[in-house]
Design a protein around this motif. Structure first.
Motif, PDB file in Angstrom:
ATOM      1  N   HIS A  44     -22.604  -8.274  21.406  1.00  0.00           N
ATOM      2  CA  HIS A  44     -22.242  -6.884  21.158  1.00  0.00           C
ATOM      3  C   HIS A  44     -23.415  -6.185  20.490  1.00  0.00           C
ATOM      4  CE1 HIS A  44     -20.703  -9.296  17.696  1.00  0.00           C
ATOM      5  NE2 HIS A  44     -21.295  -8.352  16.996  1.00  0.00           N
ATOM      6  N   TRP A  45     -23.373  -4.855  20.506  1.00  0.00           N
ATOM      7  CA  TRP A  45     -24.535  -4.062  20.124  1.00  0.00           C
ATOM      8  C   TRP A  45     -24.221  -3.154  18.947  1.00  0.00           C
ATOM      9  CZ3 TRP A  45     -28.764  -5.567  22.754  1.00  0.00           C
ATOM     10  CH2 TRP A  45     -28.565  -6.202  23.986  1.00  0.00           C
ATOM     11  N   ARG A  46     -25.261  -2.841  18.172  1.00  0.00           N
ATOM     12  CA  ARG A  46     -25.131  -1.907  17.072  1.00  0.00           C
ATOM     13  C   ARG A  46     -24.832  -0.505  17.598  1.00  0.00           C
ATOM     14  NH1 ARG A  46     -28.551  -2.732  12.580  1.00  0.00           N
ATOM     15  NH2 ARG A  46     -28.060  -0.599  11.977  1.00  0.00           N
ATOM     16  N   SER A  47     -24.058   0.246  16.851  1.00  0.00           N
ATOM     17  CA  SER A  47     -23.845   1.664  17.136  1.00  0.00           C
ATOM     18  C   SER A  47     -24.801   2.487  16.283  1.00  0.00           C
ATOM     19  CB  SER A  47     -22.401   2.061  16.822  1.00  0.00           C
ATOM     20  OG  SER A  47     -22.266   3.474  16.843  1.00  0.00           O
ATOM     21  N   TYR A  48     -25.430   3.477  16.906  1.00  0.00           N
ATOM     22  CA  TYR A  48     -26.324   4.384  16.189  1.00  0.00           C
ATOM     23  C   TYR A  48     -25.709   5.774  16.042  1.00  0.00           C
ATOM     24  CZ  TYR A  48     -29.811   0.741  16.819  1.00  0.00           C
ATOM     25  OH  TYR A  48     -30.493  -0.449  16.781  1.00  0.00           O
ATOM     26  N   ALA A  49     -24.378   5.842  16.107  1.00  0.00           N
ATOM     27  CA  ALA A  49     -23.683   7.129  16.031  1.00  0.00           C
ATOM     28  C   ALA A  49     -24.001   7.866  14.735  1.00  0.00           C
ATOM     29  CB  ALA A  49     -22.177   6.917  16.172  1.00  0.00           C
ATOM     30  N   ASP A  50     -24.214   7.123  13.648  1.00  0.00           N
ATOM     31  CA  ASP A  50     -24.466   7.759  12.352  1.00  0.00           C
ATOM     32  C   ASP A  50     -25.949   7.989  12.067  1.00  0.00           C
ATOM     33  OD1 ASP A  50     -21.751   7.836  11.799  1.00  0.00           O
ATOM     34  OD2 ASP A  50     -21.761   5.872  10.827  1.00  0.00           O
ATOM     35  N   TYR A  51     -26.800   7.669  13.024  1.00  0.00           N
ATOM     36  CA  TYR A  51     -28.234   7.890  12.843  1.00  0.00           C
ATOM     37  C   TYR A  51     -28.609   9.176  13.582  1.00  0.00           C
ATOM     38  CZ  TYR A  51     -33.312   6.913  13.029  1.00  0.00           C
ATOM     39  OH  TYR A  51     -34.686   6.996  12.916  1.00  0.00           O
ATOM     40  N   LYS A  52     -28.871  10.214  12.821  1.00  0.00           N
ATOM     41  CA  LYS A  52     -29.205  11.506  13.396  1.00  0.00           C
ATOM     42  C   LYS A  52     -30.712  11.597  13.616  1.00  0.00           C
ATOM     43  CE  LYS A  52     -24.886  12.439  12.862  1.00  0.00           C
ATOM     44  NZ  LYS A  52     -23.970  12.253  14.022  1.00  0.00           N
ATOM     45  N   VAL A  53     -31.103  11.914  14.847  1.00  0.00           N
ATOM     46  CA  VAL A  53     -32.516  11.979  15.214  1.00  0.00           C
ATOM     47  C   VAL A  53     -32.806  13.344  15.828  1.00  0.00           C
ATOM     48  CG1 VAL A  53     -34.368  10.905  16.546  1.00  0.00           C
ATOM     49  CG2 VAL A  53     -32.473   9.503  15.712  1.00  0.00           C
ATOM     50  N   THR A  54     -33.898  13.966  15.368  1.00  0.00           N
ATOM     51  CA  THR A  54     -34.323  15.243  15.931  1.00  0.00           C
ATOM     52  C   THR A  54     -35.691  15.070  16.578  1.00  0.00           C
ATOM     53  OG1 THR A  54     -35.428  15.973  13.901  1.00  0.00           O
ATOM     54  CG2 THR A  54     -33.077  16.474  14.120  1.00  0.00           C
ATOM     55  N   PRO A  55     -36.040  15.914  17.542  1.00  0.00           N
ATOM     56  CA  PRO A  55     -37.303  15.711  18.264  1.00  0.00           C
ATOM     57  C   PRO A  55     -38.526  16.280  17.564  1.00  0.00           C
ATOM     58  CG  PRO A  55     -36.081  17.517  19.240  1.00  0.00           C
ATOM     59  CD  PRO A  55     -35.196  16.949  18.161  1.00  0.00           C
ATOM     60  N   ASP A  56     -38.364  16.953  16.404  1.00  0.00           N
ATOM     61  CA  ASP A  56     -39.510  17.677  15.850  1.00  0.00           C
ATOM     62  C   ASP A  56     -39.808  17.404  14.382  1.00  0.00           C
ATOM     63  OD1 ASP A  56     -37.315  18.874  14.785  1.00  0.00           O
ATOM     64  OD2 ASP A  56     -37.823  20.918  15.401  1.00  0.00           O
ATOM     65  N   ASN A  57     -39.181  16.361  13.780  1.00  0.00           N
ATOM     66  CA  ASN A  57     -39.494  16.066  12.380  1.00  0.00           C
ATOM     67  C   ASN A  57     -39.467  14.556  12.164  1.00  0.00           C
ATOM     68  OD1 ASN A  57     -39.580  15.771   9.515  1.00  0.00           O
ATOM     69  ND2 ASN A  57     -38.824  17.869   9.284  1.00  0.00           N
ATOM     70  N   LEU A  58     -40.625  13.937  12.296  1.00  0.00           N
ATOM     71  CA  LEU A  58     -40.718  12.484  12.185  1.00  0.00           C
ATOM     72  C   LEU A  58     -40.339  12.019  10.781  1.00  0.00           C
ATOM     73  CD1 LEU A  58     -41.515   9.742  13.401  1.00  0.00           C
ATOM     74  CD2 LEU A  58     -43.869  10.194  12.654  1.00  0.00           C
ATOM     75  N   PHE A  59     -40.776  12.737   9.754  1.00  0.00           N
ATOM     76  CA  PHE A  59     -40.456  12.321   8.388  1.00  0.00           C
ATOM     77  C   PHE A  59     -38.947  12.201   8.211  1.00  0.00           C
ATOM     78  CE2 PHE A  59     -39.317  12.779   4.004  1.00  0.00           C
ATOM     79  CZ  PHE A  59     -40.314  12.138   3.290  1.00  0.00           C
ATOM     80  N   GLU A  60     -38.217  13.231   8.603  1.00  0.00           N
ATOM     81  CA  GLU A  60     -36.767  13.202   8.430  1.00  0.00           C
ATOM     82  C   GLU A  60     -36.134  12.103   9.264  1.00  0.00           C
ATOM     83  OE1 GLU A  60     -35.315  14.673   6.132  1.00  0.00           O
ATOM     84  OE2 GLU A  60     -36.832  16.145   5.539  1.00  0.00           O
ATOM     85  N   ASN A  61     -36.683  11.825  10.433  1.00  0.00           N
ATOM     86  CA  ASN A  61     -36.149  10.746  11.271  1.00  0.00           C
ATOM     87  C   ASN A  61     -36.340   9.384  10.610  1.00  0.00           C
ATOM     88  OD1 ASN A  61     -35.313  12.495  13.293  1.00  0.00           O
ATOM     89  ND2 ASN A  61     -37.182  12.250  14.503  1.00  0.00           N
ATOM     90  N   LEU A  62     -37.527   9.164  10.039  1.00  0.00           N
ATOM     91  CA  LEU A  62     -37.777   7.880   9.388  1.00  0.00           C
ATOM     92  C   LEU A  62     -36.962   7.745   8.108  1.00  0.00           C
ATOM     93  CD1 LEU A  62     -41.614   7.350   9.908  1.00  0.00           C
ATOM     94  CD2 LEU A  62     -39.703   6.668  11.357  1.00  0.00           C
ATOM     95  N   TRP A  63     -36.868   8.837   7.361  1.00  0.00           N
ATOM     96  CA  TRP A  63     -36.053   8.819   6.144  1.00  0.00           C
ATOM     97  C   TRP A  63     -34.595   8.521   6.504  1.00  0.00           C
ATOM     98  CZ3 TRP A  63     -37.375   9.316   1.002  1.00  0.00           C
ATOM     99  CH2 TRP A  63     -36.328   9.488   0.101  1.00  0.00           C
ATOM    100  N   ALA A  64     -34.079   9.201   7.505  1.00  0.00           N
ATOM    101  CA  ALA A  64     -32.690   8.984   7.924  1.00  0.00           C
ATOM    102  C   ALA A  64     -32.495   7.569   8.451  1.00  0.00           C
ATOM    103  CB  ALA A  64     -32.305  10.002   8.998  1.00  0.00           C
ATOM    104  N   GLY A  65     -33.512   7.027   9.134  1.00  0.00           N
ATOM    105  CA  GLY A  65     -33.408   5.661   9.641  1.00  0.00           C
ATOM    106  C   GLY A  65     -33.321   4.641   8.527  1.00  0.00           C
ATOM    107  N   ASP A  66     -34.116   4.839   7.473  1.00  0.00           N
ATOM    108  CA  ASP A  66     -34.059   3.922   6.331  1.00  0.00           C
ATOM    109  C   ASP A  66     -32.691   3.985   5.647  1.00  0.00           C
ATOM    110  OD1 ASP A  66     -36.630   3.073   6.747  1.00  0.00           O
ATOM    111  OD2 ASP A  66     -37.535   4.380   5.234  1.00  0.00           O
ATOM    112  N   ILE A  67     -32.165   5.197   5.485  1.00  0.00           N
ATOM    113  CA  ILE A  67     -30.850   5.357   4.851  1.00  0.00           C
ATOM    114  C   ILE A  67     -29.763   4.774   5.745  1.00  0.00           C
ATOM    115  CG2 ILE A  67     -29.161   7.034   4.016  1.00  0.00           C
ATOM    116  CD1 ILE A  67     -31.633   6.729   2.233  1.00  0.00           C
TER     117      ILE A  67
END
Length: 686
Positions: free
Chosen positions: A433-456
């Motif tokens: 079975h696979w992880r769900s990424y439903a709670d990981y919000k990713v945007t196409p124009d802000n890498l910092f926020e994507n990495l910060w959100a990924g760590d959280i």
């Protein structure tokens, strides 16, 4: 402890140490082994590594953007080409919002959009720096330190003991209740690979620290902080003080020293200095009662430093560590400065990998199961899975026979060992079975926020598992990973799809090569079940002594001989391999090679393997094993590995053959040969 290949230090966006190989000679048709990679001028008994790989080393030029390349890189190269195709398709697909494909495309775009990084990166970083600058009291400092806690260590599955945060969290089955997840806390607080970089007085390390001080100041200056040189001096002084409180990697690998359950109330008494209630509240662990503290003395020492060292020094350290962690997403200048130190000074690479490659690495790391689910469907057909499962079953059967024939082990201990082998949870290719990424919000124009959100996201994923029943089918690697792992707390094995391909595994290749290449890898992972650390776990994953005193004494004596054997290897005049630090991996290499050799002969069903290009089946087997480790590594990266990795350098892993009787007869090894060991000095465990 248990992954097959060395851990990759936190340089993912700078270098990739198991990096792609462009100049590996192909395997010779019908033999599996690569004849051009060999050097027949070298006597096998003098240096079997160079005999098997000398040609490869001679005709391989290390590219400027690589710290090391090796035969594992053939598969890493192929895997990342496959991943690039997956990402390219996701970018073109215009997938629905919230889908895995849309997240893959958005994360990749945010990394590739350098103009957006320059526009948003520092602007996104500075509010976090402002929060650190606003710390004025010990309680506020404890709160900030608690906020920095991340799920960024994994002691047993990924051999990752390193975090730059004050402490690191690992959520895994409990030592004492393996049916439920528990929080483990590990020492941290330093950016350099381990404490030796701060404490060693060699000329090399002294020079490294001088360059590190310059690097810290440069990072602080580029982030806009005032008085960067003074701040850098305080950071280095504090990291050095922290390093003095840490225990060595070799001692950290001792499970008996790691099983220290502390109630939350115990921290204030056992490790005074840090405001622990505030720390745990900020970390989202305020209601958690019991933690397993891996290195108690480090917690006591580091907590005392929180109280004794100036708050301004801690603020400088927190700011610097934050800048370092998010350099790639903050500005090109910060990313380049980070690479200049960690990529060039510490590892020897003089150029970064191409940006699109680094983007592929980033996406595969942060959305591993999303990429992996597509990877498994595209590149690992059911037929390959079935053949790999059969090979693993053969190795387990042979291992059982070897255990049954062991003469030094008490019947009670032997029964437990066989029971442990029989309950191994084996995963081939990909998870159920696979992880769900439903709670990981990713945007196409802000890498910092994507990495910060990924760590959280990863941190919260770990927190929500605490106290829940153990999922023994969960993987800790992705299908696209070129590696393999033994999971001692699950009593399991994972063999990702990416490693189950040529040159390690070819369903149409000779048995001699398949067993010498992938067979020894599989045997290595099975053997971790009974290595110096794996042997401390029973069949349920519980830490329990299931050995008789006599059996344990024999095991300790034999493994001490292996420690002594590896202590003699000196990659540098001033630096030897640490036999204790690398013991578990060396045990797995020795036992895995022996089991794979037996399994190869069992596969012949009494027949003879064909002699091809004048090489007997046994010779092909041992050459295939040694060619697993063919590599070219920069001195800086090699030195870092010797100091900070639980694995021995590749050359000495190939020397494992000197403990196997079949190697001596296969190559007519004489007592006058340099690698010769008298029969009573060859290490035999299982």
């Amino acid at each position: 402890m248990n992954s097959l290949t060395p851990r990759i230090l936190p340089l993912l966006l700078c270098i990739f140490t198991a990096s792609a190989l462009t100049q590996t000679a192909p395997s010779t048709p019908d033999t599996g082994i690569s004849i051009p990679n060999m050097d027949p001028a070298v006597r096998p008994g003098d240096n079997f590594y160079l005999y098997a790989n000398g040609g490869y080393i001679a005709h391989t030029t290390l590219p400027a953007d690589r710290a090391a390349i090796g035969v594992f890189s053939v598969l890493a190269d192929r895997s990342f080409k496959q991943i690039a195709g997956i990402i390219e398709d996701a970018v073109k697909s215009n997938a629905p919002a919230g889908s895995n494909e849309r997240k893959i495309a958005a994360l990749y775009h945010s990394y590739m959009d350098e103009a957006a990084i320059e526009s948003h990166g520092l602007a996104s970083l500075k509010p976090h720096l402002a929060d650190i600058a606003d710390i004025h009291t010990q309680r506020e400092l404890a709160h900030a330190l608690g906020l920095s806690l991340r799920a960024d260590v994994d002691a047993l599955n990924a051999t990752n003991y390193h975090t730059a945060n004050l402490f690191g969290l690992w959520v895994a089955p409990s030592f004492n209740d393996p049916d439920h997840y528990a929080p483990y806390l590990l020492q941290g607080g330093i950016e350099l690979p381990n404490r030796d970089y701060y404490l060693s007085d060699t000329a090399d390390m002294t020079e490294t620290r001088t360059k590190y001080l310059t690097h810290i100041a440069a990072m602080l200056r580029l982030a806009g902080l005032s008085e960067p040189e003074a701040r850098a001096a305080r950071v280095l002084a504090l990291e050095t003080a922290i390093a003095k409180q840490q225990i060595s990697l070799a001692d950290s690998e001792d499970i008996h020293k790691a099983n220290n359950p502390w109630h939350q109330a115990d921290f204030t008494a056992k490790a005074p200095g840090l405001d622990w209630p505030e720390y745990f509240r900020a970390a989202g662990l305020g209601k958690q009662d019991i933690f397993i503290v891996w290195q108690p003395s480090a917690f006591t020492g580091e907590s005392a430093l929180v109280a004794s060292q100036p708050i301004d020094s801690w603020k400088d350290l927190l700011a610097y560590h934050l800048i370092e962690a998010y350099a790639a997403s903050s500005s090109k200048a910060l990313a380049d400065e980070r690479f200049a130190f960690f990529g060039t000074t510490l590892s020897g690479a003089t150029q970064q990998r191409p940006r699109d490659f680094r983007g592929d690495v980033l996406v595969s790391s942060n959305l591993g199961d999303a990429v992996g689910q597509i990877y498994a469907k595209r590149f690992f057909p059911p037929e390959a899975k079935a053949q790999a499962e059969a090979l693993v079953a053969n190795l387990i059967a042979v291992y059982k026979a070897r255990l049954e024939s062991v003469t030094w082990m008490n019947p009670t201990t032997k029964k437990e060992a066989i029971a442990k082998l029989g309950t191994l949870q084996v995963g081939i290719g990909y998870p159920d079975h696979w992880r769900s990424y439903a709670d990981y919000k990713v945007t196409p124009d802000n890498l910092f926020e994507n990495l910060w959100a990924g760590d959280i996201f990863e941190y919260h994923y770990s927190l929500q598992r605490i106290g829940k029943p153990t999922d023994r089918k969960e993987w800790c690697m992705y299908p696209q990973t070129v590696n393999a792992v033994n999971l001692p707390l699950d009593n399991g094995l994972n063999f990702p799809a990416a490693i189950l391909q040529p040159p390690f595994f070819d369903p149409n290749g000779p048995a001699a090569h398949n067993y010498g290449a992938i067979g020894t890898i599989i045997g290595h992972e099975i053997s971790h079940t009974f290595d110096a650390e794996g042997a401390t776990f029973d069949s349920t994953g519980r830490v329990r002594n299931w050995w008789t005193p006599e059996d344990l004494a024999h095991f300790d004596t034999v493994t001490a001989a292996l420690v002594a054997q590896y202590d003699t290897y000196k990659p540098f005049p001033d630096l030897s391999v640490n036999g204790k630090q690398t013991l578990s991996e060396n045990i797995a290499d020795v036992a895995g090679l022996a089991a794979a050799y037996d399994a190869f002969h069992a596969s012949l069903k009494g027949g003879q393997a064909p002699t091809i290009d004048s090489f007997t089946g046994d010779q092909q087997f041992f050459i295939a094993f040694a060619q697993n480790w063919g590599s070219v590594t920069r001195d800086a990266a090699l030195r870092q590995g010797v100091l900070a990795d639980p694995h021995a350098p590749a050359e000495y892993r190939a020397f494992t053959v000197r403990n196997e009787d079949g190697w001596y007869s296969s190559f007519d090894i004489k007592p006058t040969d340099k690698l010769y060991l008298a029969p009573d000095r060859r290490v035999r465990i299982w």
